[in-house]
Design an enzyme around this catalytic site. Structure first.
Site, PDB file in Angstrom:
ATOM      1  N   GLY A  59       0.810  -1.308  -0.031  1.00 55.80           N
ATOM      2  CA  GLY A  59       0.010   0.010  -0.137  1.00 55.80           C
ATOM      3  C   GLY A  59       0.834   1.241   0.067  1.00 55.80           C
ATOM      4  O   GLY A  59       1.663   1.640   0.794  1.00 55.80           O
TER       5      GLY A  59
ATOM      6  N   ASP B  26      -5.953   2.722   8.150  1.00 59.31           N
ATOM      7  CA  ASP B  26      -7.248   2.316   8.085  1.00 59.31           C
ATOM      8  C   ASP B  26      -7.263   0.708   8.276  1.00 59.31           C
ATOM      9  O   ASP B  26      -8.290  -0.035   8.398  1.00 59.31           O
ATOM     10  CB  ASP B  26      -7.971   2.750   6.770  1.00 59.31           C
TER      11      ASP B  26
ATOM     12  N   GLU C 164     -17.681  18.576   2.187  1.00 58.11           N
ATOM     13  CA  GLU C 164     -16.812  19.141   1.252  1.00 58.11           C
ATOM     14  C   GLU C 164     -17.537  18.975  -0.241  1.00 58.11           C
ATOM     15  O   GLU C 164     -17.434  19.921  -1.045  1.00 58.11           O
ATOM     16  CB  GLU C 164     -15.283  18.875   1.185  1.00 58.11           C
TER      17      GLU C 164
ATOM     18  N   GLY D 265      -0.404   4.284   0.370  1.00 56.00           N
ATOM     19  CA  GLY D 265      -0.951   5.603   0.738  1.00 56.00           C
ATOM     20  C   GLY D 265      -0.205   6.275   1.646  1.00 56.00           C
ATOM     21  O   GLY D 265       1.090   6.125   1.752  1.00 56.00           O
ATOM     22  N   PHE D 266      -0.761   7.239   2.403  1.00 53.76           N
ATOM     23  CA  PHE D 266      -0.099   7.958   3.466  1.00 53.76           C
ATOM     24  C   PHE D 266       0.844   7.034   4.475  1.00 53.76           C
ATOM     25  O   PHE D 266       2.072   7.517   4.805  1.00 53.76           O
ATOM     26  CB  PHE D 266      -1.061   8.740   4.240  1.00 53.76           C
TER      27      PHE D 266
END
Length: 719
Positions: free
Chosen positions: A311, A600, A470, A313-314
């Site tokens: 992964g 997550d 948003e 991601g961040f």
């Protein structure tokens, strides 16, 4: 606790293998980050100094001619010609130098002018320091923020006459000529210091040595610095000492007229190194061959522990960015070849940004790190006993495994809603939602059925967390401003934007005061908020809320919930209700001492006993923690403190001029929070290009009230 890997076969201590490597890699990373900005600063200051001189002469041409005739005549050139050539160089070349266009030619022209002035007129240190800096640009060219660098790759492969040989020559000058100039620069400064210290000098040293700049520097300091420069030993430290010495002399009033250019010259050595014939270069080569191994992945020692990160991601990127400084082999696997900045994904969906603005190719992030390998693939299984994982038709062994696989949409058991209520997790989702929103307006324009037009101009967002809020604000801005006056038969401003929330307030993770402020901002944009409303059914042409409310709409967007990746199933381990893998205090998966879960994917209670939120900062902190955990083990340290999440605040924006920000000890709302939100998000983006692109798009949209990426892709004609 994970058992420390066996490193007995290696010659060096853990301190050298791990800590020194980390220091060197970190230093190089900082230099790589700073050097483009330092290069731009030098070009700006040099261009300003030379351009100002040219403008002054243009403003009083008669005086310029008199100076050329009587004050500093050139023996081999007519005064009028000398004046014209000099002014042209001083006006045109600085502009080229500043923008990094034909940098080498511009630098050479200014250097020649200054050299002639130094020899033919009064020799001054100012000219010498500028010559030292400009010589660097003649050989190395401009840095990353320049037109030359932007077009160099294209020119090298183009069919333009002489382009290829010219680019080869320039490449040779940068690779071999620039280090020679750095060597000359440090030896030149050393000669100046030795001359001041009383060593035998040259008959008229003031012509080519900046003696006045170092006047007042002590004998011992001059001698020590000079010998360090001659040896090329610890030149970054010597550079700082030279900067500190001259700055001190300036503060003491010994050199009130001294310019910044000596300090910038020292900065060249500090940032770009000592050049050829230096101990620093020998040390760097030794480190590369014995400690760093930053060449090719296949040349990395095979006995280094293999850490596989799944992964990008961040959390995954934060982990790799920390791990890459350690003596480990790293494989980063992701099903996409890009890192996506998910907090701005909704702006793709609302036509504010392009996908390329919020995504960065993963390989480009680690192209300078020889111990990092990037693999495109989707993991489908893990054998923790054999320490292997499967992706596609391939398998891979690992010593340590970090799962940062993120989350996907959760429809709470109603997966049949997915075709009618897309969520936002990938670029494909963002582009699809953008097409759905824009296509709704197009279909309404072409329809002659009032009921269908009303249905098409109704947009329902399910879930009032940050993403839902948003999205609602951005669609309202698009309808009221971005599409204004673009349709003949419909008025986009008549669109209904309905935000559905099952709870009693929007943004439930924020304080009630900020939730109320956000609700007021949405109300000002015309967004309808339905709180305490639970969606019970979603179809192609309507949404049902509760038992008796039906909203006719063809565009429903899902922002209500997420579920973790199937990592728990791969490991056959315990998960929570959201599918997150349960981990211990060190983010290790229960029963798997060498497998970690972050972001997550992990069900961690590292926030004062509370679940860690699914936020980007939380994932980054977890990724960094796992890398530090492995570093401690490489160093043989048995005790590692548990993971503790430190909440840095929460931000959410509503439209183009309002936001809410919660930092715990203080709270913001309105325009100030909106500017803060923008600055934070631009700062967190990966890559300078993305930051500039997003900033330019935002400025354009803010002042023109238009969204520029209003493209509908896909096969649906929109009829």
């Amino acid at each position: 606790m994970t058992a420390a890997p066996d490193f007995q076969e290696e010659r060096f201590s853990p301190f050298v293998r791990v800590t020194v490597r980390g220091w060197v890699k970190t230093y190089r990373s900082v230099i790589a980050l700073v050097s483009p900005f330092f290069d731009l600063l030098i070009r700006l200051l040099v261009a300003q100094a030379i351009f100002r001189s040219g403008i002054v002469k243009l403003g009083d041409w008669d005086t310029a001619l008199n100076l050329a005739r009587f004050e500093y005549p050139v023996s081999w050139m007519a005064p009028e010609t000398a004046a014209v050539v000099g002014v042209l160089i001083e006006v045109i070349a600085p502009m080229l130098l500043l923008f990094g266009l034909f940098t080498r030619g511009a630098a050479l022209a200014i250097l020649t002018l200054l050299a002639i002035s130094q020899v033919e007129y009064i020799p001054i240190d100012f000219n010498l320091w500028l010559v030292a800096i400009l010589g660097w640009y003649v050989l190395s060219g401009a840095g990353a923020f320049s037109f030359d660098r932007a077009v160099s790759a294209g020119l090298g492969g183009s069919a333009l006459p002489f382009a290829r040989p010219m680019m080869r020559v320039f490449g040779w000058m940068t690779e071999f000529g620039a280090p020679v100039w750095l060597m000359i620069l440090r030896l030149w400064i050393a000669a100046t210091l030795l001359s001041l210290a009383g060593f035998p000098g040259f008959p008229d040293a003031s012509i080519f040595l900046p003696l006045d700049s170092f006047e007042g520097l002590g004998l011992a300091a001059s001698t020590c610095l000079a010998f360090a420069l001659v040896a090329g030993f610890m030149i970054p430290v010597v550079g700082w000492l030279l900067i500190l010495s001259l700055s001190t002399l300036m503060v003491m009033g010994l050199h009130p007229d001294l310019s910044l250019f000596p300090i910038l010259s020292f900065g060249l050595l500090l940032v770009f190194g000592a050049g050829y014939m230096s101990f620093d270069r020998l040390i760097s080569r030794w480190l590369e061959s014995n400690i760093l191994f930053d060449r090719k992945y296949d040349e990395v020692p095979g006995h280094w522990p293999h850490v596989v990160v799944v992964g990008a991601g961040f959390g995954g990127l934060a982990c790799v960015n920390k791990l890459k400084n350690l003596p480990v082999r790293i494989t980063l696997i992701d099903r996409h070849n890009y890192h996506l900045f998910q907090p701005l994904l909704y702006q793709i969906a609302t036509a504010a940004l392009s996908p390329a603005d919020v995504a960065t190719p993963i390989r480009g992030l680690f192209r300078r790190d020889g111990n990092v390998r990037v693999v495109l693939g989707e993991v489908s299984g893990i054998d923790s006993e054999a320490k292997t994982l499967t992706f596609g038709r391939n398998s891979m062994d690992y010593d340590h495994l970090v799962l940062a696989t993120g989350a996907s949409h959760s429809y709470f058991g109603k997966d049949e809603w997915a075709p009618f209520a897309p969520g936002l997790k990938t670029i494909e989702d963002g582009v699809s939602v953008r097409a759905s929103v824009l296509r709704a307006f197009e279909k309404a324009e072409s329809s002659s059925d009032p009921a269908r037009i009303k249905r098409l101009l109704t947009f329902v967002i399910v879930g009032a967390g940050p993403t839902g809020v948003e999205l609602a604000g951005a669609i309202a801005e698009l309808a009221h401003h971005g599409l204004k006056d673009e349709f003949s038969r419909i008025d986009p401003a008549q669109a209904r934007i309905i935000l559905v929330q099952s709870g009693d307030r929007i943004l439930p993770a924020f304080p009630e005061e900020l939730s109320a402020r956000a609700a007021q901002s949405l109300d000002n944009l015309g967004v309808e908020i339905r709180m305490g409303s639970r969606v019970t059914h979603i179809a192609a042409d309507h949404v049902e809320i509760g038992k008796d409310i039906e909203i006719a709409t063809e565009t429903v967007l899902w922002a209500a919930g997420v579920v973790a990746s199937p990592a728990g199933r791969w490991l056959d381990t315990q998960t929570d209700r959201a599918g997150r893998v349960l981990v211990d205090d060190h983010l290790c998966v229960a029963g798997h001492h060498n497998v970690f879960a972050i972001g997550d994917t992990a069900g961690s209670n590292g926030w004062d006993g509370k679940p860690v939120p699914g936020l980007a900062p939380a994932a980054k902190q977890a990724g960094t923690y796992v890398a530090k955990f492995l570093e401690k083990q490489l160093l043989g340290e048995a005790m590692v403190a548990p993971f503790v999440y430190r909440h840095q605040g929460s931000l959410a924006t509503i439209g183009r001029k309002s936001a809410v920000a919660d930092f715990g000890f203080f709270k913001l709302h309105g325009a100030l929070a909106w500017w803060l939100w923008g600055a934070v998000h631009v700062g967190f983006l990966s890559g300078t290009r993305n930051r500039i692109s997003v900033l330019v798009n935002w400025i354009w949209s803010y002042f023109t009230m238009q969204n520029g990426i209003r493209l509908i892709t896909g096969k649906d004609s929109g009829a």
